[in-house]
Design an enzyme around this catalytic site. Structure first.
Site, PDB file in Angstrom:
ATOM      1  N   PRO A 173      -9.440 -10.892  -6.774  1.00 24.26           N
ATOM      2  CA  PRO A 173      -8.081 -11.208  -6.324  1.00 24.26           C
ATOM      3  C   PRO A 173      -7.638 -10.339  -5.144  1.00 24.26           C
ATOM      4  CG  PRO A 173      -8.119 -10.831  -8.714  1.00 24.26           C
ATOM      5  CD  PRO A 173      -9.464 -10.472  -8.189  1.00 24.26           C
ATOM      6  N   ASP A 198     -11.632 -34.151   9.095  1.00 20.96           N
ATOM      7  CA  ASP A 198     -10.992 -33.713   7.863  1.00 20.96           C
ATOM      8  C   ASP A 198      -9.757 -32.886   8.129  1.00 20.96           C
ATOM      9  OD1 ASP A 198     -13.047 -34.930   6.664  1.00 20.96           O
ATOM     10  OD2 ASP A 198     -13.770 -33.196   5.552  1.00 20.96           O
ATOM     11  N   GLU A 220     -10.515  -7.141 -16.549  1.00 16.24           N
ATOM     12  CA  GLU A 220      -9.443  -6.698 -15.650  1.00 16.24           C
ATOM     13  C   GLU A 220      -9.942  -6.451 -14.242  1.00 16.24           C
ATOM     14  OE1 GLU A 220      -6.144  -6.770 -16.644  1.00 16.24           O
ATOM     15  OE2 GLU A 220      -7.307  -7.810 -18.171  1.00 16.24           O
ATOM     16  N   ARG A 234     -20.758 -28.136   2.194  1.00 13.27           N
ATOM     17  CA  ARG A 234     -20.531 -29.406   2.892  1.00 13.27           C
ATOM     18  C   ARG A 234     -20.499 -29.227   4.406  1.00 13.27           C
ATOM     19  NH1 ARG A 234     -15.556 -30.400   4.218  1.00 13.27           N
ATOM     20  NH2 ARG A 234     -15.552 -32.634   3.916  1.00 13.27           N
TER      21      ARG A 234
HETATM   22  C1  9D3 Z   1      -4.019  -7.930 -14.681  1.00 20.15           C
HETATM   23  C2  9D3 Z   1      -3.920  -7.711 -13.235  1.00 20.15           C
HETATM   24  N1  9D3 Z   1      -4.779  -8.596 -12.464  1.00 20.15           N
HETATM   25  C3  9D3 Z   1      -4.630  -8.397 -11.002  1.00 20.15           C
HETATM   26  C4  9D3 Z   1      -3.933  -9.531 -10.323  1.00 20.15           C
HETATM   27  C5  9D3 Z   1      -6.151  -8.295 -12.791  1.00 20.15           C
HETATM   28  C6  9D3 Z   1      -7.079  -9.420 -12.628  1.00 20.15           C
HETATM   29  C7  9D3 Z   1      -6.654 -10.734 -12.640  1.00 20.15           C
HETATM   30  C8  9D3 Z   1      -7.601 -11.759 -12.521  1.00 20.15           C
HETATM   31  C9  9D3 Z   1      -8.401  -9.138 -12.492  1.00 20.15           C
HETATM   32  C10 9D3 Z   1      -9.330 -10.157 -12.376  1.00 20.15           C
HETATM   33  C11 9D3 Z   1      -8.916 -11.457 -12.399  1.00 20.15           C
HETATM   34  C12 9D3 Z   1      -9.904 -12.552 -12.321  1.00 20.15           C
HETATM   35  N2  9D3 Z   1      -9.860 -13.246 -11.031  1.00 20.15           N
HETATM   36  C13 9D3 Z   1     -10.855 -13.207 -10.199  1.00 20.15           C
HETATM   37  O1  9D3 Z   1     -11.855 -12.613 -10.499  1.00 20.15           O
HETATM   38  C14 9D3 Z   1     -10.741 -13.867  -8.901  1.00 20.15           C
HETATM   39  C15 9D3 Z   1      -9.646 -14.532  -8.270  1.00 20.15           C
HETATM   40  C16 9D3 Z   1      -8.300 -14.793  -8.703  1.00 20.15           C
HETATM   41  O2  9D3 Z   1      -7.860 -14.469  -9.807  1.00 20.15           O
HETATM   42  N3  9D3 Z   1      -7.491 -15.461  -7.825  1.00 20.15           N
HETATM   43  C17 9D3 Z   1      -7.900 -15.879  -6.601  1.00 20.15           C
HETATM   44  N4  9D3 Z   1      -9.124 -15.647  -6.164  1.00 20.15           N
HETATM   45  C18 9D3 Z   1      -9.976 -14.991  -6.997  1.00 20.15           C
HETATM   46  S1  9D3 Z   1     -11.548 -14.603  -6.627  1.00 20.15           S
HETATM   47  C19 9D3 Z   1     -11.838 -13.869  -8.068  1.00 20.15           C
END
Ligand code: 9D3
Length: 244
Positions: free
Chosen positions: A88, A168, A115, A153
Site C-alpha cells: 500500500p 483504449d 500487516e 496486454r
Molecule cells: C492496518 C494498516 N494497513 C496500512 C494501510 C496495513 C496494511 C493494509 C493492507 C498492510 C497490508 C495490506 C495488504 N495490501 C497490500 O498488500 C497491497 C495493496 C493495498 O492494500 N492497496 C492497494 N495496493 C496494494 S498493493 C499491495
C-alpha cells in the site's frame, strides 16, 4: 514476458491464469506465469512465514528470510529483470508504469499479507514497489493480478487481432465516449441519432465531444496531461461555457 509471483496463496491465481488475457497469451507462449509458494521456503517444523513486530503492536509481519530464499529460487531468463514489491506504500501503478514494465523480459512480483512485510524486503531485495490505488486490500495478490493483466496486454502480439491499444481509454489521456449496440430502443431510450446517420465525420466529432464532456465531468484531473488538439480545446471551452 515472464512473471514469477511469490505468494502465500498460489491457489488464488488458478482461475486468473486460466481465464484472463494473460491466459490466452500463455497459450501463445508470449506470457508465462510461475507461482512460487513462499511457505515452501519457510524453516522449522511449523513453516513460519511471519512474526511479531519489533517495537510491539498488533498484527504480524512477514519475515524476510522465506521471501529471500523464494527469490533465490527464481531462474533469471534475461537481462530485463525487475523485482517488484506490492505494498500500500508503493508508487502508484498507472498505464505509464504498465508501458514501462511491458518492455521488461521478466517481472518478479512479491505479494505481502498480514500487516506488512519486513522493511528489508523492500530495501534489500526489491527494485521497486507498487500500489494499485488508495484502498485497503487483504494482501498483494489481487494487486499482482492487476499488474499482470495490464502489463501483459501491452506485450506485442498478446491482444487478439492486433486491435490497437492506443484506442483504449487512457491511451490519449481521455475517458472513452459512450458505446451503443442493438436494440435501437432500450427502456424508451434511443441510440443517439448521429450514430445511425452514416456521416462518419459527424460521428467522429460527436464521439470526441462526448469523450471530452465525460472527462471534464468525471475526471477533470486527466485534462492536465491529455493530448488535446486545437479543436479539442475549442470544444472544451464550449462545454465549460454552456454547462452541457
Ligand atoms: C492496518 C494498516 N494497513 C496500512 C494501510 C496495513 C496494511 C493494509 C493492507 C498492510 C497490508 C495490506 C495488504 N495490501 C497490500 O498488500 C497491497 C495493496 C493495498 O492494500 N492497496 C492497494 N495496493 C496494494 S498493493 C499491495
Amino acid at each position: 514476458m515472464r512473471f514469477d509471483v511469490l505468494t502465500l496463496f498460489p491457489d488464488l491465481f488458478s482461475s486468473f491464469v486460466k481465464e484472463t488475457i494473460p491466459g490466452r497469451a500463455i497459450a501463445k507462449g508470449l506470457v508465462d506465469i510461475s507461482l512460487i509458494d513462499i511457505r515452501s521456503f519457510a524453516r522449522g517444523p511449523h513453516l513460519v512465514t511471519d512474526d511479531r513486530p519489533y517495537g510491539g503492536g498488533d498484527g504480524m509481519v512477514m519475515k524476510a528470510g522465506p521471501i529471500s530464499r523464494a527469490l533465490q529460487s527464481v531462474e533469471k531468463v534475461g537481462s530485463g529483470f525487475r523485482v517488484i514489491l506490492l505494498t500500500p506504500q508503493g508508487r502508484l501503478f498507472t498505464q505509464a508504469v504498465a508501458w514501462e514494465l511491458s518492455r521488461m523480459e521478466q517481472l518478479v512480483l512479491i505479494c505481502g499479507r498480514y500487516e506488512g512485510v519486513d522493511e528489508r524486503v523492500r530495501t534489500e531485495l526489491a527494485d521497486m514497489d507498487l500500489s494499485i490505488g488508495d484502498y485497503v486490500l487483504s494482501g498483494g495478490e489481487l494487486a499482482a493480478m492487476v499488474v499482470m493483466d495490464a502489463v501483459s496486454r501491452l506485450v506485442p502480439g498478446v491482444l487478439g487481432g492486433e486491435r490497437s491499444t492506443r484506442e483504449d481509454s487512457f491511451e490519449d489521456g481521455l475517458l472513452e465516449y459512450p458505446h451503443y449496440t442493438r436494440p435501437r430502443v432500450f427502456k424508451d431510450r434511443e441510440v443517439p441519432a448521429v450514430l445511425l446517420s452514416g456521416d462518419h465525420e459527424k460521428i467522429r466529432q460527436w464521439r470526441r465531444t462526448e469523450s471530452l464532456r465525460r472527462t471534464l465531468e468525471r475526471r477533470p484531473d486527466l485534462l492536465e496531461n491529455a493530448a488535446l488538439s486545437e479543436e479539442d480545446r475549442k470544444i472544451l471551452a464550449q462545454l465549460k461555457e454552456s454547462d452541457n
